[in-house]
Design an enzyme around this catalytic site. Structure first.
Site, PDB file in Angstrom:
ATOM      1  N   ARG A 184       0.813  -1.214   0.000  1.00 53.71           N
ATOM      2  CA  ARG A 184       0.000   0.000   0.000  1.00 53.71           C
ATOM      3  C   ARG A 184       0.849   1.268   0.000  1.00 53.71           C
ATOM      4  NH1 ARG A 184      -2.232  -3.687  -1.337  1.00 53.71           N
ATOM      5  NH2 ARG A 184      -4.157  -4.603  -0.585  1.00 53.71           N
TER       6      ARG A 184
ATOM      7  N   SER B 265     -11.240  -1.297   2.775  1.00 54.28           N
ATOM      8  CA  SER B 265     -10.572  -1.697   4.017  1.00 54.28           C
ATOM      9  C   SER B 265     -10.045  -0.456   4.728  1.00 54.28           C
ATOM     10  CB  SER B 265      -9.415  -2.652   3.723  1.00 54.28           C
ATOM     11  OG  SER B 265      -9.893  -3.851   3.150  1.00 54.28           O
TER      12      SER B 265
ATOM     13  N   GLU C 103      -5.454   2.634   6.370  1.00 59.11           N
ATOM     14  CA  GLU C 103      -5.170   2.576   4.942  1.00 59.11           C
ATOM     15  C   GLU C 103      -5.771   3.790   4.234  1.00 59.11           C
ATOM     16  OE1 GLU C 103      -6.324  -0.454   1.323  1.00 59.11           O
ATOM     17  OE2 GLU C 103      -5.519  -1.307   3.173  1.00 59.11           O
TER      18      GLU C 103
END
Length: 319
Positions: A179, A229, A299
């Site tokens: 990420r 998420s 995130e």
């Protein structure tokens, strides 16, 4: 004249065809469906406008914030005193290159790219079908799902620096990790990327995409606004499992809720504010840390707000 007003004047003078919006509600541009007004937003439709936009912003000392579909973004209720460049809807180049290559513009959605690849009998991008972001955001975050990620298929990315100068960064230069990418530290605008896939059977590729879509629908709260998420996967654990273990599934703050379907998702039940979502994220982090010793890292990107305090810092970007 303040920098944003001066920039707006120059953009109107030098790029009269460019769509500009003042005080644009960010709830219209994020999948969370929350967020106050952005001071100035540009919606370029042509790639050749971007270099001049960036040069003018640089000359005025303005750092743009680049926006795709807002699928991984939470914006302050008060709005942001920032200049945003929205790429979704423009930069839509999508074409085959040779036997197994694709060139994908930054504004193309990952789902569009996956469907295009399938239609040409190219496999390797099935994981991206259903990820609700653009190619630009996918490269920025090294987006992934179901054991696939952008790092597995990307060869290089085209981008523009702060002064609008073009660059092509190879895979190693992109520094793709979990990420993250080089663009987390380098405020350059991604304009497109070249992907290499593999030959496959269209029927089998579409069947796999259909299976992944079914798995998403059955396990994720796609019927509610969210940013996907909420937390990164902690080493050796699953965020959703830890949150559920702590009894937080279904926990609410205002209109924000830890999804009853998948505890890794914070959702907007219909009336959530940015403050509600931030407060719930803080509560989840604090509870999981206290009860398991694991620190959950968000995130979701934050614009105009911070997890460290009540979001009163209008215009600041807190990673």
């Amino acid at each position: 004249m303040e920098p944003l007003k001066s920039l707006q004047t120059k953009l109107k003078e030098q790029l009269p065809q460019l769509e500009l919006r003042e005080g644009e509600p960010m709830a219209r541009h994020t999948t969370f469906r929350v967020g106050g007004p952005a001071a100035l937003m540009a919606l370029p439709r042509k790639e050749d406008q971007l270099g001049q936009i960036l040069r003018l912003a640089h000359q005025e000392g303005v750092t743009p914030f680049f926006l795709g579909k807002g699928s991984n973004l939470l914006v302050a209720d008060e709005g942001v005193d920032r200049f945003l460049i929205k790429l979704a809807g423009g930069l839509d180049r999508l074409e085959r290159d040779g036997e197994t290559g694709l060139y994908v513009g930054s504004g193309v959605t990952l789902t569009q790219a996956a469907v295009f690849a399938a239609g040409h009998g190219l496999t390797g991008l099935e994981f991206a079908h259903g990820i609700p972001g653009t190619l630009g955001g996918g490269v920025f975050m090294n987006a992934g799902a179901y054991d696939g990620e952008m790092a597995q298929v990307i060869d290089w990315a085209d981008c523009l620096d702060q002064e609008g100068q073009p660059h092509r960064l190879g895979k190693e230069e992109l520094a793709l990790g979990y990420r993250r990418s080089i663009f987390s530290q380098r405020p350059w605008l991604i304009t497109g990327a070249h992907l290499t896939l593999a030959k496959g059977e269209e029927e089998a590729i579409r069947a796999k995409m259909a299976d992944l879509s079914q798995r998403r629908r059955s396990k994720q709260p796609l019927e509610f606004p969210s940013a996907g998420s909420t937390f990164k996967r902690p080493a050796g654990h699953f965020a959703g499992g830890l949150i559920e273990q702590c009894g937080l599934k279904g926990k609410t703050v205002g209109g924000a809720q830890v999804s009853e379907k998948h505890a890794g998702f914070v959702i907007n039940t219909g009336s959530a504010t940015c403050r509600d979502i931030l407060a719930l994220i803080r509560l989840v982090r604090e509870t999981v840390l206290r009860e398991t010793g694991v620190t959950l890292e968000p995130e979701v990107r934050l614009l105009g707000c911070t997890l460290e305090a009540t979001p009163e810092h209008k215009g600041e970007l807190k990673p």
